[in-house]
Design a protein around this motif. Structure first.
Motif, mmCIF file in Angstrom:
data_model
loop_
_atom_site.group_PDB
_atom_site.id
_atom_site.type_symbol
_atom_site.label_atom_id
_atom_site.label_comp_id
_atom_site.label_asym_id
_atom_site.label_seq_id
_atom_site.Cartn_x
_atom_site.Cartn_y
_atom_site.Cartn_z
ATOM 1 N N CYS A 1 0.830 -1.216 0.000
ATOM 2 C CA CYS A 1 0.000 0.000 0.000
ATOM 3 C C CYS A 1 0.861 1.260 0.000
ATOM 4 N N GLY A 2 0.470 2.237 -0.806
ATOM 5 C CA GLY A 2 1.104 3.556 -0.770
ATOM 6 C C GLY A 2 0.438 4.430 0.289
ATOM 7 N N GLY A 3 0.938 5.646 0.417
ATOM 8 C CA GLY A 3 0.451 6.532 1.485
ATOM 9 C C GLY A 3 -0.640 7.518 1.055
ATOM 10 N N GLY A 4 -0.655 7.875 -0.230
ATOM 11 C CA GLY A 4 -1.690 8.783 -0.747
ATOM 12 C C GLY A 4 -1.743 10.121 -0.041
ATOM 13 N N ALA B 1 0.250 10.628 3.087
ATOM 14 C CA ALA B 1 1.684 10.852 2.855
ATOM 15 C C ALA B 1 1.928 12.309 2.479
ATOM 16 N N ARG B 2 1.141 12.822 1.523
ATOM 17 C CA ARG B 2 1.332 14.219 1.084
ATOM 18 C C ARG B 2 1.212 15.178 2.268
ATOM 19 N N GLN B 3 0.128 14.994 3.053
ATOM 20 C CA GLN B 3 -0.127 15.923 4.172
ATOM 21 C C GLN B 3 1.014 15.907 5.171
ATOM 22 N N GLN C 1 11.556 13.028 6.157
ATOM 23 C CA GLN C 1 10.334 13.156 5.344
ATOM 24 C C GLN C 1 9.930 11.790 4.781
ATOM 25 N N ASP C 2 10.924 11.048 4.282
ATOM 26 C CA ASP C 2 10.623 9.706 3.763
ATOM 27 C C ASP C 2 10.102 8.811 4.881
ATOM 28 N N GLU C 3 10.692 8.933 6.067
ATOM 29 C CA GLU C 3 10.255 8.074 7.183
ATOM 30 C C GLU C 3 8.811 8.393 7.592
ATOM 31 N N VAL C 4 8.468 9.668 7.520
ATOM 32 C CA VAL C 4 7.078 10.072 7.785
ATOM 33 C C VAL C 4 6.175 9.414 6.733
ATOM 34 N N GLY C 5 6.624 9.475 5.476
ATOM 35 C CA GLY C 5 5.861 8.845 4.389
ATOM 36 C C GLY C 5 5.678 7.350 4.628
ATOM 37 N N ILE C 6 6.738 6.696 5.079
ATOM 38 C CA ILE C 6 6.688 5.246 5.316
ATOM 39 C C ILE C 6 5.599 4.922 6.348
ATOM 40 N N LEU C 7 5.539 5.714 7.414
ATOM 41 C CA LEU C 7 4.518 5.450 8.454
ATOM 42 C C LEU C 7 3.102 5.545 7.883
ATOM 43 N N GLY D 1 5.961 0.565 3.226
ATOM 44 C CA GLY D 1 7.319 1.045 2.977
ATOM 45 C C GLY D 1 8.304 0.520 4.002
ATOM 46 N N HIS D 2 9.584 0.641 3.663
ATOM 47 C CA HIS D 2 10.611 0.106 4.574
ATOM 48 C C HIS D 2 11.761 1.074 4.798
ATOM 49 N N ARG D 3 12.429 1.508 3.707
ATOM 50 C CA ARG D 3 13.609 2.358 3.854
ATOM 51 C C ARG D 3 13.431 3.657 3.087
ATOM 52 N N PRO D 4 14.023 4.757 3.609
ATOM 53 C CA PRO D 4 13.984 6.019 2.855
ATOM 54 C C PRO D 4 14.657 5.862 1.487
ATOM 55 N N GLY D 5 14.249 6.709 0.536
ATOM 56 C CA GLY D 5 14.939 6.737 -0.748
ATOM 57 C C GLY D 5 14.203 6.092 -1.903
ATOM 58 N N SER D 6 12.952 5.695 -1.678
ATOM 59 C CA SER D 6 12.166 5.152 -2.794
ATOM 60 C C SER D 6 10.702 5.263 -2.395
ATOM 61 N N SER D 7 9.825 4.722 -3.230
ATOM 62 C CA SER D 7 8.411 4.661 -2.842
ATOM 63 C C SER D 7 8.053 3.188 -2.627
ATOM 64 N N THR D 8 6.806 2.925 -2.375
ATOM 65 C CA THR D 8 6.378 1.532 -2.192
ATOM 66 C C THR D 8 6.449 0.736 -3.501
ATOM 67 N N ASP D 9 6.578 1.428 -4.646
ATOM 68 C CA ASP D 9 6.750 0.695 -5.910
ATOM 69 C C ASP D 9 7.987 -0.210 -5.833
ATOM 70 N N PRO E 1 11.226 12.872 -1.527
ATOM 71 C CA PRO E 1 10.041 12.504 -0.749
ATOM 72 C C PRO E 1 8.741 12.994 -1.384
ATOM 73 N N GLY E 2 7.789 12.089 -1.566
ATOM 74 C CA GLY E 2 6.501 12.440 -2.159
ATOM 75 C C GLY E 2 6.552 12.625 -3.666
ATOM 76 N N ASP E 3 7.721 12.450 -4.291
ATOM 77 C CA ASP E 3 7.822 12.663 -5.742
ATOM 78 C C ASP E 3 8.681 11.581 -6.407
HETATM 79 P P1 UTP Z 1 4.225 6.031 -1.708
HETATM 80 O O1 UTP Z 1 4.654 4.698 -2.104
HETATM 81 O O2 UTP Z 1 2.791 6.312 -1.515
HETATM 82 O O3 UTP Z 1 4.909 7.052 -2.712
HETATM 83 O O4 UTP Z 1 4.989 6.402 -0.363
HETATM 84 P P2 UTP Z 1 4.447 8.143 -3.738
HETATM 85 O O5 UTP Z 1 5.173 7.865 -5.017
HETATM 86 O O6 UTP Z 1 4.704 9.433 -3.039
HETATM 87 O O7 UTP Z 1 2.884 7.978 -3.915
HETATM 88 P P3 UTP Z 1 1.991 7.548 -5.151
HETATM 89 O O8 UTP Z 1 2.558 6.232 -5.647
HETATM 90 O O9 UTP Z 1 2.138 8.647 -6.146
HETATM 91 O O10 UTP Z 1 0.606 7.411 -4.545
HETATM 92 C C1 UTP Z 1 4.806 7.668 0.250
HETATM 93 C C2 UTP Z 1 6.132 8.247 0.625
HETATM 94 O O11 UTP Z 1 6.747 7.447 1.665
HETATM 95 C C3 UTP Z 1 8.154 7.413 1.505
HETATM 96 C C4 UTP Z 1 8.469 8.318 0.309
HETATM 97 O O12 UTP Z 1 8.699 9.633 0.793
HETATM 98 C C5 UTP Z 1 7.171 8.271 -0.495
HETATM 99 O O13 UTP Z 1 7.024 9.400 -1.330
HETATM 100 N N1 UTP Z 1 8.611 6.003 1.334
HETATM 101 C C6 UTP Z 1 7.710 5.017 1.012
HETATM 102 C C7 UTP Z 1 9.945 5.663 1.536
HETATM 103 O O14 UTP Z 1 10.780 6.522 1.799
HETATM 104 N N2 UTP Z 1 10.324 4.343 1.434
HETATM 105 C C8 UTP Z 1 9.448 3.354 1.138
HETATM 106 O O15 UTP Z 1 9.839 2.136 1.078
HETATM 107 C C9 UTP Z 1 8.109 3.713 0.901
#
Ligand code: UTP
Length: 228
Positions: A42-45, A48-50, A65-71, A112-120, A178-180
């Motif tokens: 699952c992503g943060g949607g 995450a942005r807020q 910022q990434d760690e906040v996103g991960i939560l 999510g797990h580690r800073p520096g990427s997204s859940t993709d 982060p977020g992009d």
């Molecule tokens: P998302 O996977 O939702 O990323 O994680 P995203 O690309 O911003 O969102 P979508 O895909 O467009 O909906 C939210 C944020 O959490 C952090 C990043 O900052 C990411 O942007 N994150 C997430 C990590 O740092 N590591 C992770 O493994 C996952």
């Protein structure tokens, strides 16, 4: 089929109601009942942005910022696990090795797990760990476009790309901050390319499209090393 799904957080958080989680849980459950093995990250949607923006305003580093996103991705994972009930393992999966060890009857849900990427990237790593046949990236956009569709209204959707073409598009359009991290993040593209795992990017606003993607008749973009 073994499938790793990257479920865009924006789809889960759009209306901030339980129905949004239930409708994805129902589609994923149907796929499981049809015999597919499913891992869903699952992503943060909106969450995450807020919260990433709040942390930015407070002067947080990119790492924080990434760690906040991960939560925030973990909150969505717990809500999806709740909606899946007995069909899901109740843990939030974060590492490929855990996914590999716990793969069985139940749907595995990750965050999510580690800073520096997204859940993709997590979804790609999980796909590698379970030898998945396919990665489905479920977004709120109908696939990959030849130009940035947010800037160019005449942008056209592309049905097929190879990994190098997707990498070029992701590099040129998204900062990887982060977020992009973009429509499918750079680390995820490289990992999928290296392991030659096909990726389908779809608009999952209607969860039925996830079922279609796994049945091979979606309206999104296929990324692989050969067009088929
Ligand atoms: P998302 O996977 O939702 O990323 O994680 P995203 O690309 O911003 O969102 P979508 O895909 O467009 O909906 C939210 C944020 O959490 C952090 C990043 O900052 C990411 O942007 N994150 C997430 C990590 O740092 N590591 C992770 O493994 C996952």
């Amino acid at each position: 089929m073994k499938v790793s799904i990257s479920l865009g957080g924006s789809l889960l958080t759009k209306n901030q109601d339980s129905q949004s989680y239930i409708k994805y849980a129902n589609a994923i459950r149907r796929l499981k009942n049809a015999g597919h093995t499913m891992v869903v990250v699952c992503g943060g949607g909106k969450l995450a942005r807020q919260y990433i923006n709040l942390s930015k305003e407070l002067g947080a580093s990119h790492k924080i910022q990434d760690e906040v996103g991960i939560l925030t991705t973990h909150i969505n994972a717990l809500l999806l696990i709740s909606a899946l009930g007995k069909d899901a393992d109740s843990r939030i999966h974060r590492r490929g090795v855990d996914v590999k060890n716990h793969l069985g009857e139940r749907i595995l849900v990750g965050g999510g797990h580690r800073p520096g990427s997204s859940t993709d990237y997590r979804a790609a790593l999980f796909a590698g760990a379970i030898n998945a046949d396919l990665i489905v990236n479920v977004t709120d956009f109908p696939g990959v476009f030849d130009k940035d569709p947010k800037k160019y209204p005449d942008a056209k959707k592309i049905d097929y790309l190879n990994y190098e073409q997707l990498e070029e598009i992701v590099r040129s359009r998204f900062k990887q901050s982060p977020g992009d991290y973009g429509l499918f993040d750079l680390k995820a593209v490289k990992y999928a390319a290296n392991k030659k795992i096909p990726v389908i990017i779809i608009d999952g606003t209607d969860p039925e499209e996830i079922v279609n993607a796994i049945n091979g008749k979606h309206n999104g973009t296929l990324i692989s090393d050969k067009k088929n």
